[in-house]
Design a protein around this motif. Structure first.
Motif, short mmCIF file in Angstrom:
data_model
loop_
_atom_site.label_atom_id
_atom_site.label_comp_id
_atom_site.label_asym_id
_atom_site.label_seq_id
_atom_site.Cartn_x
_atom_site.Cartn_y
_atom_site.Cartn_z
N GLY A 1 22.60 18.46 129.37
CA GLY A 1 22.39 16.95 129.48
C GLY A 1 22.79 16.09 128.48
N VAL A 2 24.13 16.47 128.31
CA VAL A 2 24.75 15.66 127.13
C VAL A 2 25.54 14.71 127.96
CG1 VAL A 2 26.75 15.57 125.16
CG2 VAL A 2 24.86 17.22 125.55
N VAL A 3 25.59 13.29 127.47
CA VAL A 3 26.60 12.28 128.22
C VAL A 3 28.05 12.52 127.72
CG1 VAL A 3 26.69 10.11 128.99
CG2 VAL A 3 24.57 10.86 128.69
N LEU A 4 28.79 12.25 128.66
CA LEU A 4 30.24 12.45 128.09
C LEU A 4 30.97 11.02 128.46
CD1 LEU A 4 31.41 16.00 129.65
CD2 LEU A 4 30.68 15.40 127.50
N THR A 5 31.90 10.70 127.49
CA THR A 5 32.60 9.61 127.61
C THR A 5 34.15 9.89 128.12
OG1 THR A 5 33.19 9.62 125.32
CG2 THR A 5 31.13 8.13 125.95
N GLU A 6 34.57 11.21 127.81
CA GLU A 6 35.77 11.71 128.25
C GLU A 6 36.02 12.90 128.59
OE1 GLU A 6 38.59 10.44 124.95
OE2 GLU A 6 40.35 11.20 126.35
N LEU A 7 36.49 13.34 129.47
CA LEU A 7 36.84 14.73 129.79
C LEU A 7 38.21 14.86 130.48
CD1 LEU A 7 35.50 17.68 130.01
CD2 LEU A 7 34.61 16.91 132.24
N ASP B 1 35.04 12.66 116.46
CA ASP B 1 34.04 12.80 117.69
C ASP B 1 34.84 13.49 118.80
OD1 ASP B 1 35.55 10.53 118.27
OD2 ASP B 1 33.94 9.60 119.34
N GLU B 2 36.12 13.82 118.45
CA GLU B 2 36.96 14.36 119.58
C GLU B 2 36.97 16.06 119.51
OE1 GLU B 2 40.88 12.80 121.09
OE2 GLU B 2 41.38 14.50 120.31
N PHE B 3 36.63 16.62 120.48
CA PHE B 3 36.61 18.20 120.51
C PHE B 3 37.66 18.60 121.58
CE2 PHE B 3 32.40 16.84 119.57
CZ PHE B 3 31.89 17.74 118.70
N THR B 4 38.57 19.55 120.90
CA THR B 4 39.24 20.25 121.76
C THR B 4 39.07 21.80 121.98
OG1 THR B 4 41.23 18.89 120.69
CG2 THR B 4 41.97 20.88 121.99
N ILE C 1 40.13 18.26 126.41
CA ILE C 1 39.61 17.39 125.41
C ILE C 1 38.42 16.41 126.06
CG2 ILE C 1 40.27 15.11 124.47
CD1 ILE C 1 42.27 17.02 123.59
N VAL C 2 37.37 16.41 125.08
CA VAL C 2 36.15 16.13 125.45
C VAL C 2 35.45 15.04 124.39
CG1 VAL C 2 34.97 18.00 124.82
CG2 VAL C 2 33.87 16.72 126.42
N ARG C 3 35.13 14.11 124.87
CA ARG C 3 34.31 13.18 123.77
C ARG C 3 32.90 12.93 124.43
NH1 ARG C 3 37.62 9.80 120.50
NH2 ARG C 3 39.68 10.14 121.15
N SER C 4 31.89 12.43 123.57
CA SER C 4 30.53 12.26 124.02
C SER C 4 29.98 11.19 123.20
CB SER C 4 29.77 13.61 123.95
OG SER C 4 28.17 13.19 123.80
N ILE C 5 28.75 10.55 123.71
CA ILE C 5 28.22 9.68 122.91
C ILE C 5 27.17 10.43 121.78
CG2 ILE C 5 28.12 7.61 124.42
CD1 ILE C 5 25.39 8.28 125.33
N ASP C 6 27.12 11.60 121.99
CA ASP C 6 26.22 12.32 121.28
C ASP C 6 27.22 13.73 120.70
OD1 ASP C 6 24.38 13.90 120.06
OD2 ASP C 6 23.34 14.52 121.78
N PRO C 7 27.92 13.25 119.82
CA PRO C 7 28.80 14.67 119.27
C PRO C 7 28.03 15.96 119.10
CG PRO C 7 29.51 12.45 118.27
CD PRO C 7 28.32 12.27 119.01
N ALA C 8 27.09 15.52 118.26
CA ALA C 8 26.18 16.76 117.72
C ALA C 8 25.55 17.67 118.73
CB ALA C 8 25.17 16.27 116.60
#
Lengths: 306, 266
Positions: A266-272, A247-250, A222-229
């Motif tokens: 270079g994408v900032v993650l908020t959850e991994l 905005d949650e990716f599996t 499960i991964v989330r980012s401030i920049d989903p795109a």
């Protein structure tokens, strides 16, 4: 062996079964899962020749069911425990079928004993039976011909917890001796403990199928980012299979691979975090009515399972 | 629910066991048993028997010496049997659908036409049983007849009379089975079995232009000749009896068969 291939059944405009395919091999218990009205019963009825498919095939040992001279000796069927003559006793219900199948009445006694309907209960009319008793009578009926295949539609309905556990033992044992079991349920918990493989249907289609190992074994992240795109782009670049809900990716990959892909872009993650597949959640996702992204989710899962 | 100890057969054995078709004899026997193994079926049989005995009793008490003969009592016994027993035939055809036991029956015997054939055969056996029963009760009636008054000792029944009784019972029964198979609904089929021929007789009898229809297609007219002791059967009467049978039995039974073969079972 049971083989359902590209089975489709339409009732007027309504498509009850839409291109369903799966196989059941000797030694296995197949859990046929899905909400009510998903097409499970229609599929089973087509297998027994009670409904004629619009297209596709349902075969037993490579032949249509009706090609067997005495099919009850090969395949025990319980499609609806309530479909018994209310005016007949439990014993007479079994004795009639035993006569039809050409097996001795001693087998009736044996089975009444086994499903705990021997004694006073066997002399009662089926109309006076509780649902649980009818279900047990139905299971006894399915076992009557000493079959090698069991096809049971919602057999746990009306059984108490003890009865459900007993039935699980019976089915597991049946399969372990080389038998084939196909049982349907709208409740995952009823079959999760006993089934080797699952076929999950909804809206007439197979949403997901595979062995327990295949469905539960694969890890995902499960991964989330401030920049989903940006994250989506990164995952695509890395050739990872994923599904997205808001905005949650599996992602069907280890966290380390996902993290590496995000870092590379270079994408900032908020959850991994790693996510072990939960069959219950999977089932609910697949069979709940808010489709849309779950459809994509299902497709992704199917790829994983394949 | 004890632990499972009975061995599950090797798949090969169950495949072999399933090869041989269930013999028709077995199917007929099972269908016959189904007609009488429910409370409804049993009481219906007992009721029909009791009513037949009652009707004979009334004939013995109120009739004259001619009425009290074996020949006449046999004719009297035919009517209640032929009117009421078809209900058993109707139920044989319909109750599987109303009680939903078709699910089981067609699972065990997927060739539906075989089940239907067995039902018709079982119904015919019930009719033959009715003939035997009528012979017995008529004979008992004739033996005890002198108790009720002067009685003719007329024991002579020709093979043709008996044959006509058989045809009458069988046709009435088949009419019930045919209606049941066509309608697949117990209540509707039973009501129509009684009402439809009566209305038909009334209509074709009262409307002059329909008199020919009555002569050829009314069971209340043509089939009654079979059990009318005063009626002498001739070639044309048999023709009328058979055309009536085609219209009232073959037609609905054929349509019913087509319906049953196609019908979704749920």
């Amino acid at each position: 062996m049971i083989e359902i291939s590209h089975l489709t059944k339409r009732f007027g405009d309504h498509v009850a079964v839409d291109d369903i395919s799966f196989r059941c091999e000797p030694g296995t218990v197949t859990g046929f899962l899905g909400p009510n009205g998903a097409g499970k019963s229609t599929t089973m009825r087509a297998l027994v020749g009670l409904t004629i498919p619009t297209s596709g095939k349902a075969l037993v040992d490579g032949k249509p069911y009706r090609a067997m001279g005495n099919p009850g000796r090969r395949m025990g069927v319980l499609l609806d425990a309530s479909a018994q003559h209310a005016g007949r006793t439990g014993r007479e219900t079994l004795a009639l079928s035993a006569r039809m199948l050409g097996i001795p009445t001693s087998r009736v006694d044996e089975l009444l004993e086994r499903v705990q309907l021997a004694g006073a209960a066997e002399k009662k009319r089926v109309g006076d039976y509780s649902l649980g008793m009818r279900q047990r009578l139905g299971i006894a009926h399915a076992l009557l011909g000493d079959p090698g295949i069991l096809v049971l539609d919602e057999p746990a309905n009306g059984l108490d917890p003890e009865g459900i556990r007993w039935m699980r033992g019976l089915l597991r044992d049946f399969a372990d001796r080389g038998g084939i079991v196909l049982l349907s349920s709208h409740l995952l918990s009823e079959v999760e403990a006993v089934a080797d493989q699952f076929v999950i249907v909804s809206h007439g289609r197979v949403q997901l199928s595979g062995t327990k190992q295949e469905l539960l074994g694969g890890t995902s992240t499960i991964v989330r980012s401030i920049d989903p795109a940006g994250l989506e782009h990164a995952l695509r670049q890395a050739d990872l299979t994923f599904s997205a809900a808001h905005d949650e990716f599996t992602v069907s990959a280890d966290p380390v691979d996902v993290g590496r892909a995000a870092a590379g872009a270079g994408v900032v993650l908020t959850e991994l975090r790693a996510h072990g597949a939960d069959l219950e959640q999977l089932f609910l996702d697949l069979t709940s009515d808010h489709k849309g992204d779950t459809a994509q989710h299902a497709q992704t899962r199917q790829e994983v399972a394949a | 629910m004890s632990a499972v100890t009975a061995p599950i057969p090797a798949p090969a054995r169950s495949i072999r066991n399933a090869e041989a078709s269930i013999p028709m004899r077995t199917l007929v026997e099972v269908e016959l048993r189904k007609m009488v193994d429910t409370r409804a079926g049993r009481w219906l049989l007992i009721g029909v028997g009791a009513i037949t005995v009652l009707v004979l009793g009334v004939a013995l008490i109120t009739g004259d010496s001619g009425t009290r003969s074996f020949t006449n009592l046999l004719a009297v016994a035919q009517l209640p049997l032929a009117i009421l027993l078809p209900v058993l035939g109707i139920l044989a055809a319909t109750s599987e659908w109303t009680q939903r036991t078709v699910l089981t029956t067609f699972s065990l015997v997927p060739t539906r036409s075989r089940v239907l054939t067995a039902k018709v055969a079982a119904a015919l056996l019930i009719s033959l049983g009715a003939i035997v029963f009528s012979l017995i009760v008529a004979a008992i009636g004739a033996i005890v007849a002198p108790i009720f008054g002067p009685a003719d000792s007329d024991w002579g029944i020709g093979i043709s009379t008996l044959g006509q009784d058989v045809v009458y019972q069988v046709f009435q029964m088949l009419l019930g089975v045919a209606l049941g198979t066509l309608l697949l609904n117990s209540a509707l089929a039973i009501v129509l079995n009684f009402v439809l021929p009566t209305i038909w007789s009334g209509l074709t009898g009262s409307i002059t232009s329909l008199h020919d229809v009555q002569k050829w297609l009314d069971p209340g007219t043509t089939w009654m000749h079979l059990v009318d002791p005063d009626f002498t059967m001739a070639g044309q009467a048999w023709g009328q009896i058979l055309t009536t049978a085609l219209f009232w039995i073959a037609l609905p039974l054929g349509l019913g068969l087509a319906r049953v073969l196609r019908k979704e079972v749920d």
